[in-house]
Write a protein that holds these residues in place. Structure first.
Motif, PDB file in Angstrom:
ATOM      1  N   SER A 208       0.808  -1.211   0.000  1.00  0.00           N
ATOM      2  CA  SER A 208       0.000   0.000   0.000  1.00  0.00           C
ATOM      3  C   SER A 208       0.844   1.265   0.000  1.00  0.00           C
ATOM      4  CB  SER A 208      -0.918  -0.007   1.233  1.00  0.00           C
ATOM      5  OG  SER A 208      -1.729   1.146   1.249  1.00  0.00           O
ATOM      6  N   LEU A 209       0.506   2.180  -0.913  1.00  0.00           N
ATOM      7  CA  LEU A 209       1.202   3.455  -1.040  1.00  0.00           C
ATOM      8  C   LEU A 209       0.220   4.603  -0.827  1.00  0.00           C
ATOM      9  CD1 LEU A 209       3.200   2.728  -4.336  1.00  0.00           C
ATOM     10  CD2 LEU A 209       3.931   2.299  -1.982  1.00  0.00           C
ATOM     11  N   ARG A 210       0.570   5.539   0.009  1.00  0.00           N
ATOM     12  CA  ARG A 210      -0.227   6.754   0.172  1.00  0.00           C
ATOM     13  C   ARG A 210       0.364   7.819  -0.738  1.00  0.00           C
ATOM     14  NH1 ARG A 210      -3.462   9.672   3.918  1.00  0.00           N
ATOM     15  NH2 ARG A 210      -3.870  11.667   2.904  1.00  0.00           N
ATOM     16  N   LEU A 211      -0.413   8.238  -1.729  1.00  0.00           N
ATOM     17  CA  LEU A 211       0.025   9.281  -2.656  1.00  0.00           C
ATOM     18  C   LEU A 211      -0.336  10.626  -2.047  1.00  0.00           C
ATOM     19  CD1 LEU A 211      -1.085   7.700  -6.076  1.00  0.00           C
ATOM     20  CD2 LEU A 211       0.925   7.199  -4.647  1.00  0.00           C
ATOM     21  N   SER A 248       9.643   6.468   3.693  1.00  0.00           N
ATOM     22  CA  SER A 248       9.093   5.510   4.639  1.00  0.00           C
ATOM     23  C   SER A 248       7.999   6.217   5.436  1.00  0.00           C
ATOM     24  CB  SER A 248      10.181   4.984   5.580  1.00  0.00           C
ATOM     25  OG  SER A 248      10.579   6.001   6.489  1.00  0.00           O
ATOM     26  N   MET A 249       7.113   5.472   6.044  1.00  0.00           N
ATOM     27  CA  MET A 249       6.054   6.096   6.822  1.00  0.00           C
ATOM     28  C   MET A 249       6.640   6.846   8.015  1.00  0.00           C
ATOM     29  SD  MET A 249       3.426   5.571   5.083  1.00  0.00           S
ATOM     30  CE  MET A 249       2.239   6.237   6.246  1.00  0.00           C
ATOM     31  N   ASP A 250       7.628   6.256   8.669  1.00  0.00           N
ATOM     32  CA  ASP A 250       8.245   6.932   9.817  1.00  0.00           C
ATOM     33  C   ASP A 250       8.889   8.250   9.391  1.00  0.00           C
ATOM     34  OD1 ASP A 250       7.481   4.980  11.609  1.00  0.00           O
ATOM     35  OD2 ASP A 250       9.347   3.847  11.448  1.00  0.00           O
ATOM     36  N   LEU A 258       0.621  14.989   8.421  1.00  0.00           N
ATOM     37  CA  LEU A 258      -0.464  14.719   9.363  1.00  0.00           C
ATOM     38  C   LEU A 258      -1.466  13.729   8.781  1.00  0.00           C
ATOM     39  CD1 LEU A 258      -1.168  18.402  10.502  1.00  0.00           C
ATOM     40  CD2 LEU A 258       0.348  16.720  11.585  1.00  0.00           C
ATOM     41  N   GLY A 259      -2.256  13.123   9.650  1.00  0.00           N
ATOM     42  CA  GLY A 259      -3.366  12.274   9.215  1.00  0.00           C
ATOM     43  C   GLY A 259      -2.964  10.910   8.714  1.00  0.00           C
ATOM     44  N   ILE A 260      -1.764  10.455   9.020  1.00  0.00           N
ATOM     45  CA  ILE A 260      -1.339   9.122   8.625  1.00  0.00           C
ATOM     46  C   ILE A 260      -0.769   8.402   9.840  1.00  0.00           C
ATOM     47  CG2 ILE A 260      -0.874   9.673   6.202  1.00  0.00           C
ATOM     48  CD1 ILE A 260       2.082   9.906   6.914  1.00  0.00           C
ATOM     49  N   GLU A 261      -0.871   7.078   9.838  1.00  0.00           N
ATOM     50  CA  GLU A 261      -0.276   6.268  10.891  1.00  0.00           C
ATOM     51  C   GLU A 261       0.747   5.347  10.242  1.00  0.00           C
ATOM     52  OE1 GLU A 261      -4.031   5.333  10.569  1.00  0.00           O
ATOM     53  OE2 GLU A 261      -4.099   7.481  10.953  1.00  0.00           O
ATOM     54  N   ARG A 267       4.390   2.792   2.248  1.00  0.00           N
ATOM     55  CA  ARG A 267       5.227   3.924   1.853  1.00  0.00           C
ATOM     56  C   ARG A 267       4.352   5.167   1.678  1.00  0.00           C
ATOM     57  NH1 ARG A 267       8.589   0.887   3.098  1.00  0.00           N
ATOM     58  NH2 ARG A 267      10.359   0.050   1.927  1.00  0.00           N
ATOM     59  N   TYR A 268       4.982   6.337   1.871  1.00  0.00           N
ATOM     60  CA  TYR A 268       4.356   7.619   1.575  1.00  0.00           C
ATOM     61  C   TYR A 268       5.043   8.181   0.336  1.00  0.00           C
ATOM     62  CZ  TYR A 268       2.592  12.392   2.180  1.00  0.00           C
ATOM     63  OH  TYR A 268       1.984  13.611   1.990  1.00  0.00           O
TER      64      TYR A 268
END
Length: 285
Positions: A208-211, A248-250, A258-261, A267-268
């Motif tokens: 899963s990738l957050r665009l 990376s998410m971290d 903001l708004g992500i865990e 990945r972001y």
């Protein structure tokens, strides 16, 4: 001899990876996914998310791989998509794709955008040049998915069921959906609890990738004073991430996104400031 000549002509039309416009860090994403469903969680109504998706498709084509692209539109649109892929992409072909289509004529949440048509046309052009690529509408079909009528999270159940059938049938499986659908974990806000494609799937089925976009505008719908208003809305620019890149998410969280865990996505993907992409068709009412 003829087959060899045809293969050579096709190869000449295929892009190189260097021509695909991949942002920093994106060149390893397909390898990291390793055949899993790549859930591309977008903010609807931007030019950036479809363009990024097109760059990943281009990479798969350049590597000679079989790619499947799934879109968040009802499976009832599949015949229209297939006909368009076989067309010349002309205005007449676009009219055939959209005329009488609920998705193109009535969806106003940013999915039925000019940028989405550009993405679909990129698939058409790659296929016309000989690439091994398929395009599938994966969202809820009231007839084919009638057995899901009494289940919760009906759209995500339908999209997952349709998408997971592709696992093992392609080198790359790209699923472009809204960012909530792409989450690996349920979306919880107050009393609201939504299971998603990613949370309903087995952990080894999805990548899963957050665009992400920060600043600019996107076409979206908002509820206010009992009415829904769809149009260009500002994307908040509250932090400067500088270079467009895969994070990376971290790293994204530490940078101030903001708004992500950390466990919601693998990945972001920072795509910079967003440019609005308006609906392809003007409202009919």
């Amino acid at each position: 001899m003829l087959a060899t000549m045809i293969a050579m002509l096709v190869a000449l039309q295929e892009p190189s990876v260097a021509e695909c416009g991949l942002i920093s860090g994106a060149d390893t994403l397909l390898d990291e996914a390793d055949g899993r469903l790549v859930l591309l969680g977008e903010h609807h109504g931007t030019q950036q998310a479809p363009a990024f998706t097109a760059s990943l498709i281009c990479q798969g084509v350049a590597r000679g791989e079989h790619t499947i692209l799934g879109l968040e539109m009802s499976a009832t649109e599949q015949d229209r998509l297939e006909a368009y892929l076989l067309s010349d992409g002309s205005e007449a072909a676009i009219a055939s794709l959209t005329a009488g289509s609920w998705f193109w004529e009535n969806s106003r949440d940013g999915r039925s955008s000019i940028a989405m048509l550009s993405l679909i046309d990129a698939v058409r052009r790659h296929r016309a040049a000989g690439a091994s690529i398929d395009l599938v509408a994966i969202d809820f079909d009231p007839v084919a998915d009638a057995d899901l009528d009494d289940t919760p999270h009906i759209r995500d159940q339908a999209m997952l069921r349709r998408a997971r059938r592709f696992i093992g049938d392609a080198d790359n499986i790209l699923i472009l959906v809204g960012n909530v659908h792409a989450r690996r974990t349920p979306f919880v806000y107050g009393d609201l609890h939504l299971e998603t494609i990613g949370s309903l799937a087995n952990p080894d089925e999805v990548y899963s990738l957050r665009l992400g976009v920060l600043g600019g505008e996107a076409w979206s719908c908002r509820r206010a004073d009992g009415a829904t208003e769809c149009g260009p809305h500002a994307s908040p620019a509250y932090v400067d991430l500088d270079e467009h890149r895969v994070m990376s998410m971290d790293e994204a969280i530490e940078a101030g996104v903001l708004g992500i865990e950390a466990d919601a996505y693998h990945r972001y993907v920072f795509l910079g400031e967003s440019d609005v992409s308006r609906p392809l068709l003007a409202p009919t009412d």
